[in-house]
Design an enzyme around this catalytic site. Sequence first.
Site, mmCIF file in Angstrom:
data_model
loop_
_atom_site.group_PDB
_atom_site.id
_atom_site.type_symbol
_atom_site.label_atom_id
_atom_site.label_comp_id
_atom_site.label_asym_id
_atom_site.label_seq_id
_atom_site.Cartn_x
_atom_site.Cartn_y
_atom_site.Cartn_z
ATOM 1 N N HIS A 121 4.383 -1.265 -2.200
ATOM 2 C CA HIS A 121 5.792 -1.429 -1.808
ATOM 3 C C HIS A 121 6.668 -1.865 -2.981
ATOM 4 C CE1 HIS A 121 4.403 -0.928 2.230
ATOM 5 N NE2 HIS A 121 3.798 -2.096 2.301
ATOM 6 N N ASP A 158 -3.655 2.735 3.375
ATOM 7 C CA ASP A 158 -3.153 1.483 3.950
ATOM 8 C C ASP A 158 -2.278 1.851 5.162
ATOM 9 O OD1 ASP A 158 -2.545 -1.600 2.785
ATOM 10 O OD2 ASP A 158 -0.958 -0.786 4.065
ATOM 11 N N HIS A 160 0.483 0.810 6.044
ATOM 12 C CA HIS A 160 1.914 0.861 5.721
ATOM 13 C C HIS A 160 2.174 1.986 4.724
ATOM 14 C CE1 HIS A 160 0.980 -3.409 6.791
ATOM 15 N NE2 HIS A 160 2.012 -3.182 7.595
ATOM 16 N N ASP A 235 -5.722 -2.641 6.975
ATOM 17 C CA ASP A 235 -4.808 -3.064 8.041
ATOM 18 C C ASP A 235 -4.675 -1.982 9.123
ATOM 19 O OD1 ASP A 235 -3.480 -1.593 6.118
ATOM 20 O OD2 ASP A 235 -2.038 -3.173 5.600
HETATM 21 ZN ZN ZN Z 1 -0.512 -2.612 4.370
#
Ligand code: ZN
Length: 299
Positions: A121, A158, A160, A235
């Site tokens: 990110h 991941d 996200h 996650d």
């Molecule tokens: Zn993540």
Amino acid sequence: MCPLVFHPIYSQLDLPERHRFPIQKYQGIYDALVNQHGISESHFHTPDAIDVERVKRVFDPGYIGDLVAGKLDPKAMRRIGFPWSMQLIRRTLTAVGGTVLTAELALEHGTALNLTGGYHHAFANFGSGFCMVNDLYLAALRMLESEHIDRVLIFDCDVHQGDGTAKLASNNPQVFTVSIHGEKNFPYRKQVSDMDFNLAKGTTDAEYLDTVSSALQLAMSISQADAVIYDGGVDVHENDDLGHLEISTQGVLERDRLVFEACQRQGIPVAAVIGGGYQRDIPALVDVHLQLFRAAGVF
Ligand SMILES: [Zn+2]
């Protein structure tokens, strides 16, 4: 056995009580590998902090300078999600140095794993979601410095979306980005990767593994990559506090195996990082992260 990269500083960060970031997990993975799985300490490589000037050459030098000096405004730090400290900066630069070292070791040995990493990110001029410096993109650039490597695939599983990586690589035809993530999850404003797979809440193993398998096949053939960087975030797990998918521990193991087997079949090097994983029960979380090491044949 493939080289592993670890530094005790990965878990050395004082956080406010009840902070949701499971900072102890890195040392937990190391301890489990050494004490439960009998991995010799000599298999571990210790990274140095990455040189700040090198980081400034790739990302916005103003942002990196302010980050390191503790001069980012409170809003920018809130977006990152950690209180600023010198310890945070030392840890960040060492973790990023670890992923770059992992990329170098992968080129030499075929496979290498970092016991942290996946700061996807982080953008050129700001950090977000616990990420300050995008290690995946730096590691891809490091691989491209090798005369044998013309195209690098960043394969991000991941939960996200790898939004920072997607944006950073959007103008670099040598870096191909794939993100397989939860649709209704952070970051709510998604960037455009070379290939994105948006999964619905509650997705379970069979559909997930089908998606990973076809994404791998497609990405390998379209990108013509001669090296892979793999973010094996856990996650996606059914017990994760921040993910909304329902992937079992066995599903995580099978996913990671798909990636390593695909790279082996093509004979291309793969540098893997552990990525995200957010359970408050650290031993349970460590057990899910260990699947990456099992899949890579570490034990
Ligand atoms: Zn993540």
